[in-house]
Write an enzyme that holds these catalytic residues in place. Structure first.
Site, PDB file in Angstrom:
ATOM      1  N   SER A 137      27.577 -13.274 -22.164  1.00 58.79           N
ATOM      2  CA  SER A 137      27.769 -11.821 -22.118  1.00 58.79           C
ATOM      3  C   SER A 137      29.118 -11.403 -21.559  1.00 58.79           C
ATOM      4  O   SER A 137      29.496 -10.229 -21.675  1.00 58.79           O
ATOM      5  CB  SER A 137      26.653 -11.170 -21.285  1.00 58.79           C
ATOM      6  OG  SER A 137      25.458 -11.086 -22.015  1.00 58.79           O
ATOM      7  N   LYS A 158      31.395  -9.499 -23.815  1.00 59.65           N
ATOM      8  CA  LYS A 158      31.283  -8.061 -24.038  1.00 59.65           C
ATOM      9  C   LYS A 158      32.511  -7.308 -23.541  1.00 59.65           C
ATOM     10  O   LYS A 158      32.754  -6.165 -23.951  1.00 59.65           O
ATOM     11  CB  LYS A 158      30.013  -7.526 -23.358  1.00 59.65           C
ATOM     12  CG  LYS A 158      28.735  -7.955 -24.085  1.00 59.65           C
ATOM     13  CD  LYS A 158      27.484  -7.660 -23.295  1.00 59.65           C
ATOM     14  CE  LYS A 158      26.247  -8.122 -24.086  1.00 59.65           C
ATOM     15  NZ  LYS A 158      25.046  -8.213 -23.273  1.00 59.65           N
ATOM     16  N   SER A 206      24.460  -4.298 -19.676  1.00 56.21           N
ATOM     17  CA  SER A 206      24.730  -5.477 -20.514  1.00 56.21           C
ATOM     18  C   SER A 206      23.882  -5.459 -21.780  1.00 56.21           C
ATOM     19  O   SER A 206      23.390  -6.492 -22.247  1.00 56.21           O
ATOM     20  CB  SER A 206      24.475  -6.780 -19.732  1.00 56.21           C
ATOM     21  OG  SER A 206      25.031  -7.888 -20.397  1.00 56.21           O
ATOM     22  N   LYS A 209      31.767  -8.525 -15.324  1.00 59.11           N
ATOM     23  CA  LYS A 209      30.686  -8.917 -16.233  1.00 59.11           C
ATOM     24  C   LYS A 209      30.115 -10.271 -15.842  1.00 59.11           C
ATOM     25  O   LYS A 209      30.844 -11.187 -15.479  1.00 59.11           O
ATOM     26  CB  LYS A 209      31.214  -8.989 -17.668  1.00 59.11           C
ATOM     27  CG  LYS A 209      30.126  -8.932 -18.710  1.00 59.11           C
ATOM     28  CD  LYS A 209      29.575  -7.525 -18.834  1.00 59.11           C
ATOM     29  CE  LYS A 209      28.224  -7.495 -19.525  1.00 59.11           C
ATOM     30  NZ  LYS A 209      27.144  -8.078 -18.711  1.00 59.11           N
TER      31      LYS A 209
END
Length: 414
Positions: free
Chosen positions: A81, A84, A146, A248
């Site tokens: 993730s 992202k 997320s 993140k």
């Protein structure tokens, strides 16, 4: 034209002293190496050696880009993730270019809902199927929650489908100097095409922090509610360190546990990236310890103030043989508080610079090495005007360049 460099003095800068200085630069420049001057920072004889259990890690000072620590920083891994960040950067850039607006509403397609929404069982903002969600809220869902569905809706809304958006992501990464990252989707769900290094994740994080200060505030928000479902920011640093404002976290079986984090303390911001750890607790501990080590052992050193003359660039055909150069912003680098870092500062440019020269004209860059690594690279510009010289002056400069070219050509044949 030849690539030259000038040696900056810490006080006023060293001028070109006729043919002797030019010959020294030439002799060293034959192998593509720029002439350098030592700007040494003396400290304790023994420096602290840091070790981390993270398979890949990097620690960077955000303002200067100084790399304070790295371990396998160029190893490609699944970014999970953390990828992202690339998705939202593409969106930020599209907003900045007026291609889309925060108020634009994108459809939550059945594909997005099934693969990224509640039925998928992964991280989601719980957007309802066939609803239309403003870009602003999709960004909140992608950054704070997320949400895989958030990213997919953004991808489909901008490019029509995830594949086309992933192509945009890769192209945008290249524009930002990220030469190795590849993307196959918008959210980091397992795919062999999703690969990034911790160095390029740090580059991306630094770019977002410096380029989009208003959007960056989203990363520090603690919670977001959508569809009456309240979710909290997943970054463990937010409650573990003063001055933390996320970036993140990520996890896939292939890539392990990873994190991009940023913390600002006492006017200094550090960016940490770790990846490949075995648990969320290991991830949080590795990132926190590396940040604490960085704040404890390094400090910002200003080598040259903003607009301070740093050195001189050779001018061809001008009424002056050189022009002073300076940087628009302070030239700063992180150095060890208790170490003995030796810094090499070099002005590198393609020259001689042809007259006329106007104040503010880009000349080249000043590079600062800490050890073997380039710690800082900052553009420099001319501070003064240089007019066109006399016919005799231009003829003399031309003859000199001819001699220099012949010497260089002969050396390259050796």
């Amino acid at each position: 034209m030849t690539t030259r460099s000038s040696t900056p003095d810490r006080r006023l800068g060293l001028a070109w002293h006729g043919l002797m200085a030019a010959v020294v630069v030439l002799a060293i420049g034959l192998d593509g190496v720029a002439l350098a001057a030592n700007n040494s920072v003396q400290g304790a004889k023994k420096e602290e050696v840091y070790e981390t259990n993270a398979p890949t890690a990097i620690l960077v000072e955000a303002n200067s880009g100084s790399v304070l620590f790295e371990k396998n920083a160029d190893e490609l891994r699944a970014p999970s993730s953390m990828m992202k960040l690339m998705t939202v950067e593409v969106v930020f850039n599209a907003i900045r270019k007026d291609e889309i607006k925060l108020t634009d509403e994108f459809l939550i397609s059945e594909n997005t809902w099934r693969k990224g929404g509640a039925p998928a069982g992964g991280s989601t903002m719980f957007a309802a199927i066939n609803s239309r969600v403003p870009v602003d809220d999709l960004l909140h869902g992608a950054i704070i929650q997320s949400g895989n569905d958030s990213c997919m809706a953004l991808a489909e809304g901008i490019a029509g489908n995830e594949s086309a958006f992933a192509t945009k992501m890769t192209a945008r990464a290249r524009e930002l100097g990220m030469t190795r990252s590849t993307f196959a989707n918008s959210n980091g769900l397992p795919d062999p095409g999703n690969k990034m290094t911790v160095r390029e994740l740090a580059t991306l994080a630094r770019h977002i922090i410096l380029t989009y200060p208003d959007f960056y505030k989203l990363f520090g928000e603690r919670e977001f509610t959508w569809n009456k479902i309240r979710q909290f920011n997943r970054n463990p640093l937010l409650t573990a360190m003063d001055g933390a404002d996320e970036l993140k976290t990520g996890y896939t079986k292939e890539g392990g546990y990873g994190m991009v984090g940023s913390v600002a303390q006492n006017g200094t911001r550090l960016i940490v990236v770790v990846n490949g750890l075995e648990s969320a607790d290991d991830r949080a501990a590795a990132a926190k310890k590396l940040l604490e080590w960085g704040f404890r052992n390094f400090e910002v050193r200003t080598l040259f103030a903003a607009k301070q003359p740093i050195g001189y660039a050779k001018v061809f055909g001008g009424d002056s043989g050189s022009v002073r150069v300076a940087a628009s912003e302070p030239v700063q680098v992180m150095v060890q508080k208790n170490g003995s870092d030796k810094l090499l500062a070099r002005i590198v440019y393609t020259g001689p610079v042809r007259a006329p020269v106007a104040p503010g004209r880009p000349i080249g860059v000043i590079k600062v090495w800490r050890g073997k690594e380039v710690a800082v690279e900052t553009p420099v510009h001319a501070t003064d005007a240089v007019g066109v010289g006399s016919t005799m002056r231009r003829a003399m400069d031309g003859a000199m360049e001819l001699v220099v070219g012949m010497v260089r050509s002969g050396a390259e044949k050796l």
